[in-house]
Structure formats: structure tokens, C-alpha cells
Motif scaffolding. Structure first.
Motif, short mmCIF file in Angstrom:
data_model
loop_
_atom_site.label_atom_id
_atom_site.label_comp_id
_atom_site.label_asym_id
_atom_site.label_seq_id
_atom_site.Cartn_x
_atom_site.Cartn_y
_atom_site.Cartn_z
N MET A 502 1.07 -1.23 -0.14
CA MET A 502 -0.08 -0.04 -0.12
C MET A 502 0.84 1.36 -0.21
SD MET A 502 -3.06 -1.38 2.59
CE MET A 502 -3.79 0.18 2.59
N THR A 503 1.06 1.94 0.94
CA THR A 503 1.94 3.07 1.16
C THR A 503 3.41 2.44 1.62
OG1 THR A 503 1.23 3.64 3.52
CG2 THR A 503 0.28 4.82 1.58
N THR A 504 3.02 1.23 2.51
CA THR A 504 4.45 0.69 2.94
C THR A 504 4.15 -0.97 2.59
OG1 THR A 504 4.47 2.34 4.72
CG2 THR A 504 5.73 0.14 5.09
N ASN A 505 5.17 -1.53 2.33
CA ASN A 505 5.28 -2.98 2.03
C ASN A 505 5.04 -3.74 3.22
OD1 ASN A 505 5.53 -5.07 0.19
ND2 ASN A 505 7.68 -5.34 0.97
N THR A 506 3.98 -4.50 3.29
CA THR A 506 3.63 -5.38 4.63
C THR A 506 3.28 -6.68 4.02
OG1 THR A 506 1.15 -4.80 4.23
CG2 THR A 506 2.07 -3.30 5.49
N LEU A 507 3.29 -7.43 5.32
CA LEU A 507 2.91 -8.96 4.95
C LEU A 507 1.44 -9.26 4.53
CD1 LEU A 507 4.70 -10.36 8.16
CD2 LEU A 507 4.64 -11.55 5.87
N ALA A 508 1.06 -9.69 3.69
CA ALA A 508 -0.21 -9.90 3.29
C ALA A 508 -1.10 -10.60 4.38
CB ALA A 508 -0.25 -10.86 1.75
N VAL A 509 -0.52 -11.46 5.23
CA VAL A 509 -1.03 -12.22 6.09
C VAL A 509 -0.38 -11.82 7.41
CG1 VAL A 509 -1.86 -14.44 7.17
CG2 VAL A 509 -1.98 -14.06 4.64
N PRO A 510 -1.25 -11.02 8.19
CA PRO A 510 -0.38 -10.52 9.36
C PRO A 510 0.28 -11.59 10.18
CG PRO A 510 -2.65 -9.53 9.26
CD PRO A 510 -2.47 -10.60 8.24
N LEU A 511 1.36 -11.50 10.79
CA LEU A 511 2.12 -12.38 11.33
C LEU A 511 1.26 -12.85 13.03
CD1 LEU A 511 4.70 -14.17 11.89
CD2 LEU A 511 5.85 -12.15 12.83
N LYS A 512 1.25 -14.11 13.01
CA LYS A 512 0.44 -14.75 14.35
C LYS A 512 1.61 -15.19 15.20
CE LYS A 512 -3.81 -16.43 15.90
NZ LYS A 512 -5.02 -17.12 15.65
N VAL A 513 1.87 -15.19 16.65
CA VAL A 513 2.93 -15.43 17.34
C VAL A 513 2.46 -15.89 18.56
CG1 VAL A 513 4.66 -14.53 15.87
CG2 VAL A 513 3.89 -13.23 17.55
N VAL A 514 3.35 -16.50 19.36
CA VAL A 514 2.98 -16.83 20.72
C VAL A 514 4.30 -16.35 21.59
CG1 VAL A 514 2.54 -18.55 22.42
CG2 VAL A 514 1.79 -18.94 20.28
N PRO A 515 4.27 -15.24 22.45
CA PRO A 515 5.32 -14.63 23.27
C PRO A 515 5.11 -15.67 24.38
CG PRO A 515 3.60 -13.21 23.50
CD PRO A 515 2.99 -14.51 22.43
N ILE A 516 6.70 -16.12 24.76
CA ILE A 516 6.95 -16.95 26.16
C ILE A 516 7.90 -16.16 26.73
CG2 ILE A 516 7.78 -18.92 26.92
CD1 ILE A 516 6.73 -20.33 24.50
N ILE A 517 7.56 -15.83 28.01
CA ILE A 517 8.57 -14.98 28.77
C ILE A 517 9.85 -15.59 29.18
CG2 ILE A 517 8.85 -13.74 31.00
CD1 ILE A 517 6.11 -13.41 31.19
N ALA A 518 11.11 -15.06 28.65
CA ALA A 518 12.35 -15.82 28.66
C ALA A 518 12.79 -15.61 30.00
CB ALA A 518 13.15 -14.79 27.84
N ASN A 519 13.35 -16.98 30.20
CA ASN A 519 14.13 -17.30 31.49
C ASN A 519 15.57 -16.40 31.80
OD1 ASN A 519 12.15 -19.10 32.15
ND2 ASN A 519 13.07 -20.79 31.24
#
Length: 519
Positions: A502-519
Motif C-alpha cells: 500500500m503506502t508501505t510494504n507489508t505482510l499480506a497475512v499478518p504475523l501470528k505468534v506466541v510470546p513466552i517470557i524468557a528465563n
């Protein structure tokens, strides 16, 4: 039938046959003449008024030119066409003549030899609303005195080492707020785009005038953010006025009228923010030490008018927040798609930061692999894959042996240039190590034309110094605070890395992730 009647009939038939043959020969003659004219025009099109050969390109259709050749992701399609017609290629976009540059060598020649001649802009009609393009650092030609003054102000009052250092606490605070958003959501599968975009927009707005415009702030802040989003949506729509300038006064799709209403309200809000700041400063003599204070100090000297301050603030939202946010999403996607790189990056962070709880901006200078990861992601996924079209303001431009006449739009396909096989080994592979092997490291300022994620020359993005500080801080903080996983049942090979521009290049499918608090 008498002999005389037979003779008359034969004479009539011969006459008709002669007329028919004359008609047939006439059509053949006209066809040959028309073919000759078309051939002449085709040859003429390849040459400029000075007799120089113009770049080759696909044959344009009547009226629409080569618009039909640009389906799908435009920078990909242009790269495909360049493999057929060469790294300097002509297109006809409606009634607009364009040249597309797609290789390192051609780009180097263009910027080294003709930077001044190519330093104007092709202005989208939507940006003409409320006279915005006439006050815009992005769209004013570099020869315009206002452009020179504004770039000078940005270089000496806004994006200076001292100014950026003064606002470092704001940037670090906004990154901590982003991490705080993810902490209660640890273990959940979520899209990270909205959170990162909100944080980056707030970082930019807080740096410029000490206000969050994308969070749980005032109604005015929310309205400003919504208006900016609506402007971006309108800008992204194909506009007949851009391809057929003769139709511009008619504004057939109404995009300029729709934009004008939103620009008017945006500038009203920004004007109120400026008025409140001026009143506050006058009453208390207290400074916020943000970019707005710096701009108002310049305005007080008479070197910058209020309308130009508002234009500069607006451009900060559109260019700064979006490009940083989507660049973060791309690099996170590449890390999850390439677990080897993620492991190596986490090892560097642990080695350098040890048990440190939070990343400081100064820490990123000691993280060479992190810097390489960012640079490789920007190489493969530049925020502006076609940058913004330049405009030849003089005759005499020649690229790759081809003439580029005055008035031609010149598009630099940064996506293709940074995947040029002549400049990059295995250009389609994500290999951060390539940036560690150079004796002279690349930076974000486009000094070498094979690496131009934020442009180069006179039209280099003025916010590049800010990006150099923000992107490493955000990435280091995210990877240091969390381990990032793909949702259950999804492997790196399953990731959809397709693009949408669009005005900026983006992922066509938004990134889905799972954050896990680092030890």
C-alpha cells in the motif's frame, strides 16, 4: 439477350470488377501506409528529441498504455518485466511516461551522474488536497527554496545527534510499554502487528509533540490517528487523475475531495496542538524538549511558517510510524521462518547482555549480529520497495545508454536492486552473515546503491538517523524479553510470506505468534 445487350453486360461487369480491384488495391495501399506510420511512430518512440535511444519496454496498448502489465504485487511484476526488457525499462502508465531502474549499476549511474536532474517528484493528485504537496518535504522538488530550508531545519534542529539523544528516554519508555503489552498475553497466539504499530506511532508522536495518538489518550488523539489511517487508505487507491493528468480537474473518483476534508481536519487539530504549546510555553516558560519545541523555536525566528510545521508533523506519522512498525513485523517473521538465525541472535543477546533485565539503546552498538539481521531483513523487505517516483526536470539524463527525457517519471525498484544477482550472492535467501563479512559495513543512508532501504542522494529519507536507533532497540528488546514461537501445529515452512504493498510494504497475512517470557 441480343449481342449488343451481351456486350453491354460484359462491359458493366468489367467496370465493376475494375472498381472492385481498385477498391482492393486502395485498401492494400491504405493498410501499407498505416503500417508504415505505426512502424515509424514505434521507432520514433524509442528515440528522444536528441536522437538518443529510449529504453526498451513492453508495447503499450492504446489509452491505458502498460497499466495492464502491472497486475499483482507491482514491484514483483516490474522485476519480472525487467528480466525481459533489461534493468532500464520504459513504460507508459496511461498518459504518463515512466522509466524503471532495476539494477545496482543503473541506479549508481542515475544517482551519481543525474541526482540533481532527478530530484523532483511525481506528485499523486490525492496529496494536492489543501495544497499539502506545496508544503511537503516529500513532494517539493529539491530546487525549491522551501524544500532546501525544511531539509536544513530537519538536519540541524530535528534529526540531529543531540536532538535524538535528548529523546532517547521517550523511545526506551515506549519500548517498555510494548513489552508490558505482551507480558499478560504470554502463551497466547496473537497478531503482533497492531501492538507494534501502536507503539511505534506513539513513539513518533511522543518524540514530536509529547502526545500518544494511538493509545488510550484523548478523543482528539484518537481522531487524529483515525484521520491519518483514512488518508493512507485513500492514498493507496489507484487514481485516474494520476495516470491521465488531463482528467485531474474533474477528480472523477472524488479521491482528492475526500482527502481534502480529512486534511483540513488534520491541520485543524495540529494547529490547535501548536496553539496550546505556544500558550503553555508563554505562561510557564516550560519546555518539553521534543521536536515540536525545536520547530517552534525555528518558527519564532521567521525561518519557517506555521503551515510547514504542520506538514512536517503529519509526514512524521505517515512515514515514521508505518515504516518502523512494518519493518519490525517483517524481521520477526524472518526470524521465525529461520530458527537457526533466531538461535544465533538469542545467543548474542545472552552473551552481551547477560542477566540484564532491559535493553538500553546504547547496548545495540555491541550487537553486530542483531544489526546484520535487521539489515538483511530490510534488504529483502524494504519499507518502500519502489521508493517514491522521481521526476526528470531537465533533458540530458542518460541511464545505461538510454535517454530519459524531461518530464519522465523515474521509478527505482529498490526491491529488485537489493536482490540484484550481480550485487548479492543467493539474493533470495535470508543470510544475515553476509553483512558481517564486509570490510566496510553498509548503513541506512544509501551510500552504496546496492543497499538503499531508505533511498539515497538528495531524496534520502530524512528520518534514517531515527530508524537507525529505533529498529535495533525494538528488535533486541522483543527477542531478549521473550521467546517467540509459531502457533501450535504451524511450522516455519507453513508461513505465508507473501507481500501486500500500500503506502508501505507489508505482510499480506499478518504475523501470528506466541510470546513466552524468557528465563
Amino acid at each position: 439477350m441480343t449481342q449488343q445487350q451481351k456486350a453491354a453486360r460484359l462491359t458493366q461487369q468489367q467496370s465493376l470488377a475494375g472498381e472492385a480491384m481498385g477498391t482492393s488495391e486502395g485498401w492494400l495501399l491504405w493498410a501499407a501506409l498505416a503500417g508504415s506510420i505505426l512502424f515509424y511512430l514505434a521507432v520514433l518512440r524509442r528515440y528522444s528529441s536528441g536522437g538518443k535511444l529510449r529504453p526498451p519496454g513492453p508495447t503499450p496498448l492504446p489509452v491505458i498504455g502498460n497499466l495492464h502489465n502491472l497486475g499483482g504485487v507491482v514491484h514483483h511484476r516490474l522485476a519480472d518485466l525487467a528480466r525481459i526488457y533489461g534493468p532500464v525499462m520504459s513504460l507508459k502508465l496511461g498518459f504518463v511516461n515512466a522509466v524503471v531502474v532495476s539494477s545496482r549499476e543503473a541506479a549508481k549511474e542515475a544517482f551519481t551522474m543525474h541526482d540533481r536532474r532527478l530530484a523532483a517528484r511525481l506528485v499523486p493528485d490525492t496529496f494536492r488536497a489543501c495544497g499539502f504537496a506545496d508544503r511537503s518535504v516529500v513532494f517539493l522538488p529539491s530546487a525549491d527554496p522551501h524544500w532546501k530550508a525544511m531539509r536544513g531545519i530537519q538536519g540541524t534542529n530535528v534529526f540531529t545527534p543531540r536532538g535524538l539523544a535528548a529523546l532517547r528516554p521517550i523511545r526506551e519508555r515506549k519500548v517498555r510499554e510494548l513489552l508490558d503489552y505482551f507480558v499478560p498475553r504470554a502463551g497466547e497466539a496473537l497478531h503482533i502487528r497492531h501492538a507494534i504499530h501502536t507503539a511505534m506511532i506513539n513513539m513518533v508522536s511522543s518524540s514530536f509533540f509529547s502526545m500518544d495518538i494511538a493509545d488510550f489518550g484523548s478523543d482528539t488523539a484518537h481522531e487524529l490517528r483515525d484521520l491519518v489511517d483514512e488518508i493512507i487508505l485513500l492514498i493507496s487507491k489507484p487514481n485516474l487523475s494520476d495516470y491521465f493528468p488531463i482528467l485531474r480537474p474533474l477528480d472523477l473518483q472524488g479521491l482528492r475531495r475526500l482527502s481534502e476534508r480529512r486534511f483540513r481536519r488534520i491541520f485543524s487539530i495540529l494547529d490547535d496542538i501548536i496553539a496550546q504549546r505556544l500558550a503553555h510555553t508563554k505562561a510557564s516558560l516550560e519546555k518539553h524538549d521534543d521536536f515540536l519545541d525545536a520547530l517552534l523555536d525555528v518558527m519564532a525566528t521567521g525561518k519557517m511558517e506555521r503551515e510547514y510545521v504542520m506538514a512536517m508533523l503529519f509526514e512524521a506519522f505517515v512515514a515514521g510510524g508505518d515504516s518502523i512498525a512494518f519493518s519490525v513485523e517483517w524481521v520477526m517473521a524472518e526470524l521465525l521462518r529461520n530458527p537457526r538465525v533466531m538461535i544465533k541472535l538469542r545467543a548474542e543477546l545472552k552473551d552481551v547482555l547477560g542477566g540484564k533485565q532491559a535493553v538500553d539503546e546504547a547496548d545495540t552498538a555491541s550487537l553486530p549480529y542483531l544489526q546484520a539481521v535487521l539489515k538483511e531483513s530490510l534488504r529483502m523487505h524494504p519499507p518502500g520497495p519502489l521508493m517514491l517516483p522521481h521526476l526528470a526536470v531537465e533533458d540530458g539524463v542518460e541511464i545505461g545508454g538510454y535517454a530519459v527525457p524531461k518530464g519522465t517519471a523515474v521509478m527505482f525498484n529498490a526491491w529488485a536492486i537489493m536482490r540484484d544477482p550481480a550485487a548479492w550472492d543467493a539474493p533470495d535467501e535470508f543470510r544475515p552473515e553476509r553483512f558481517l563479512q564486509r570490510a566496510t559495513p553498509f548503513d541506512f543512508r544509501g551510500k552504496e546503491t546496492e543497499y538503499i532501504p531508505f533511498g539515497t542522494g538528495r531524496r534520502l529519507c530524512p528520518g534514517a538517523p531515527l530508524v537507525e536507533r529505533v529498529l535495533p532497540l525494538v528488535l533486541a528488546s522483543l527477542v531478549h524479553a521473550f521467546e517467540w514461537k509459531l502457533p501450535a501445529g504451524m511450522s516455519p515452512e507453513d508461513m505465508d510470506m507473501s507481500e501486500r504493498f500500500m503506502t508501505t510494504n507489508t505482510l499480506a497475512v499478518p504475523l501470528k505468534v506466541v510470546p513466552i517470557i524468557a528465563n
